[in-house]
Design a protein around this motif. Structure first.
Motif, PDB file in Angstrom:
ATOM      1  N   VAL A 141       0.849  -1.187   0.000  1.00  0.00           N
ATOM      2  CA  VAL A 141       0.000   0.000   0.000  1.00  0.00           C
ATOM      3  C   VAL A 141       0.886   1.239   0.000  1.00  0.00           C
ATOM      4  CG1 VAL A 141      -1.728   1.311   1.312  1.00  0.00           C
ATOM      5  CG2 VAL A 141      -1.854  -1.189   1.241  1.00  0.00           C
ATOM      6  N   HIS A 142       0.460   2.271  -0.711  1.00  0.00           N
ATOM      7  CA  HIS A 142       1.159   3.555  -0.662  1.00  0.00           C
ATOM      8  C   HIS A 142       0.143   4.637  -1.013  1.00  0.00           C
ATOM      9  CE1 HIS A 142       4.416   6.379  -0.714  1.00  0.00           C
ATOM     10  NE2 HIS A 142       5.367   5.455  -0.759  1.00  0.00           N
ATOM     11  N   GLY A 143      -0.116   5.551  -0.078  1.00  0.00           N
ATOM     12  CA  GLY A 143      -1.111   6.583  -0.333  1.00  0.00           C
ATOM     13  C   GLY A 143      -0.816   7.863   0.419  1.00  0.00           C
ATOM     14  N   PHE A 144      -1.292   8.973  -0.127  1.00  0.00           N
ATOM     15  CA  PHE A 144      -1.159  10.280   0.512  1.00  0.00           C
ATOM     16  C   PHE A 144      -2.382  11.115   0.182  1.00  0.00           C
ATOM     17  CE2 PHE A 144      -0.129  14.811  -0.175  1.00  0.00           C
ATOM     18  CZ  PHE A 144       0.153  15.172   1.136  1.00  0.00           C
ATOM     19  N   GLY A 145      -2.932  11.780   1.212  1.00  0.00           N
ATOM     20  CA  GLY A 145      -4.068  12.666   1.016  1.00  0.00           C
ATOM     21  C   GLY A 145      -3.935  13.892   1.894  1.00  0.00           C
ATOM     22  N   ALA A 146      -4.567  14.981   1.486  1.00  0.00           N
ATOM     23  CA  ALA A 146      -4.484  16.235   2.238  1.00  0.00           C
ATOM     24  C   ALA A 146      -5.820  16.952   2.186  1.00  0.00           C
ATOM     25  CB  ALA A 146      -3.374  17.126   1.681  1.00  0.00           C
ATOM     26  N   GLY A 147      -6.127  17.661   3.261  1.00  0.00           N
ATOM     27  CA  GLY A 147      -7.364  18.427   3.333  1.00  0.00           C
ATOM     28  C   GLY A 147      -7.207  19.569   4.309  1.00  0.00           C
ATOM     29  N   GLY A 148      -8.352  20.146   4.744  1.00  0.00           N
ATOM     30  CA  GLY A 148      -8.308  21.285   5.642  1.00  0.00           C
ATOM     31  C   GLY A 148      -7.697  20.977   6.989  1.00  0.00           C
TER      32      GLY A 148
ATOM     33  N   GLY B 191      -5.339  18.667   7.682  1.00  0.00           N
ATOM     34  CA  GLY B 191      -3.953  18.229   7.652  1.00  0.00           C
ATOM     35  C   GLY B 191      -3.701  17.271   6.509  1.00  0.00           C
ATOM     36  N   GLN B 192      -2.624  16.540   6.603  1.00  0.00           N
ATOM     37  CA  GLN B 192      -2.243  15.589   5.558  1.00  0.00           C
ATOM     38  C   GLN B 192      -1.766  14.285   6.187  1.00  0.00           C
ATOM     39  OE1 GLN B 192       0.630  17.765   3.275  1.00  0.00           O
ATOM     40  NE2 GLN B 192       2.029  18.104   4.998  1.00  0.00           N
ATOM     41  N   SER B 193      -1.992  13.195   5.475  1.00  0.00           N
ATOM     42  CA  SER B 193      -1.658  11.878   6.029  1.00  0.00           C
ATOM     43  C   SER B 193      -1.028  10.995   4.970  1.00  0.00           C
ATOM     44  CB  SER B 193      -2.917  11.198   6.593  1.00  0.00           C
ATOM     45  OG  SER B 193      -3.877  10.999   5.572  1.00  0.00           O
ATOM     46  N   TRP B 194      -0.177  10.093   5.442  1.00  0.00           N
ATOM     47  CA  TRP B 194       0.513   9.121   4.600  1.00  0.00           C
ATOM     48  C   TRP B 194       0.201   7.716   5.114  1.00  0.00           C
ATOM     49  CZ3 TRP B 194       2.205  13.667   6.336  1.00  0.00           C
ATOM     50  CH2 TRP B 194       2.805  14.559   5.434  1.00  0.00           C
ATOM     51  N   ARG B 195       0.089   6.768   4.205  1.00  0.00           N
ATOM     52  CA  ARG B 195      -0.182   5.371   4.573  1.00  0.00           C
ATOM     53  C   ARG B 195       0.709   4.473   3.736  1.00  0.00           C
ATOM     54  NH1 ARG B 195      -5.014   1.917   2.720  1.00  0.00           N
ATOM     55  NH2 ARG B 195      -4.932   0.079   4.067  1.00  0.00           N
TER      56      ARG B 195
END
Length: 296
Positions: A123-130, A132-136
């Motif tokens: 698995v490899h993912g990254f998302g961002a919003g109001g 903060g941002q997160s990595w998995r």
């Protein structure tokens, strides 16, 4: 004319009589070689297309519960193919940076001593919003590779990996699956931090996305990316909903004295600076190699 008819009859009779003896001189029972996509994990009756890899094989023998198979070739040494379903280590980590207790992260390195199920995912993912941002990130360590001093490098050393990409209802980025060497087998790890700059063991850090389709600079997690591996062997990952078998030529890694290998996936494209690849479930893996001596 009668002489010719008698001679023909004699030849036909000789062929009929000789056929059983010819069969007796060949292999009494040839093992059934199934297609790669038909081989069930842990199925002792299923051999993985060794005829394609070892030439005209003539015998098959198993050793204990390790599922170590040797195929005796007619004019060559035996090729060893060992397919196992779950010895190894599952890696899983996540990181967050933003509002609240930040930065924070978790990491787990866990031995796979039971059924694979969903633990052996890439698995490899990254998302961002109001907020903060997160990595998995999730990867896999495969141990017990062939020892360098027992390998005949006249034939490539292969790591055979069967992968199923989970279906997805939205578009995901394509991925590349990589294999690199590890100096030693990892130990179990459970780590977490909240509102702290502490970082996990290096094995928990996600690898940096790479690929020709990358545009821009991927957002770096709080503790950074994993160190660049030396020699890496790469293949395209499976698209969402598809299953396939990948063969990695790890000869160079084994020659460098590696017997443990990390398997991971990275996006080969980004979308608006973010990414998510189809979860690649590794259902079985094993090594194919030519030993210096045929195992008994």
């Amino acid at each position: 004319m009668r002489l010719m008819q008698a001679l023909c009859a004699f030849l036909v009779s000789w062929q009929l009589l000789a056929a059983p003896f010819a069969a007796a001189g060949s292999v009494a029972m040839e093992p059934e070689y199934m297609q790669d996509d038909e081989c069930a994990s842990g199925d002792d009756s299923c051999s993985l297309s060794l005829l394609q890899l070892a030439g005209q094989s003539r015998s098959l023998s198993g050793k204990g519960n390790t599922k170590t198979w040797s195929v005796q070739a007619a004019s060559a040494k035996a090729t060893v193919e060992r397919m196992v379903s779950h010895p190894g280590f599952a890696l899983s980590s996540s990181f967050f940076e933003g509002s609240g207790a930040s930065p924070s992260g978790t990491c787990s390195v866990k031995a796979l001593n039971g059924p694979v199920k969903s633990n052996s995912m890439l698995v490899h993912g990254f998302g961002a919003g109001g907020g903060g941002q997160s990595w998995r990130y999730s990867g896999l360590v495969v141990s017990d590779g062939p020892p360098k001093n027992q390998v005949d490098f006249n034939q490539p050393v292969l790591l055979k990996v069967k992968v199923h990409a989970k279906p997805a209802s939205w578009t995901m980025q394509p991925s590349t699956i990589n294999v690199g060497g590890l100096e030693e087998e990892p130990a179990d790890v459970q780590w977490s931090a909240s509102g702290s700059a502490d970082c996990p063991p290096a094995l928990c850090l996600p690898p940096r996305p790479s690929g020709a389709g990358l545009v821009g600079v991927p957002a770096k997690p709080p503790c950074g990316w994993a160190a660049e591996a030396g020699a890496v062997v790469s293949k395209e990952g499976m698209p969402a909903g598809e299953t396939g078998t990948l063969l990695f030529d790890i000869s160079e890694l084994v020659a460098a004295n590696y017997s443990s290998f990390k398997i991971w996936a990275v996006p080969s494209e980004l979308k608006n600076g973010m990414w998510q690849i189809p979860e690649q479930i590794v259902t079985s893996w094993g090594f194919i190699w030519l030993p210096l001596e045929i195992p008994i």
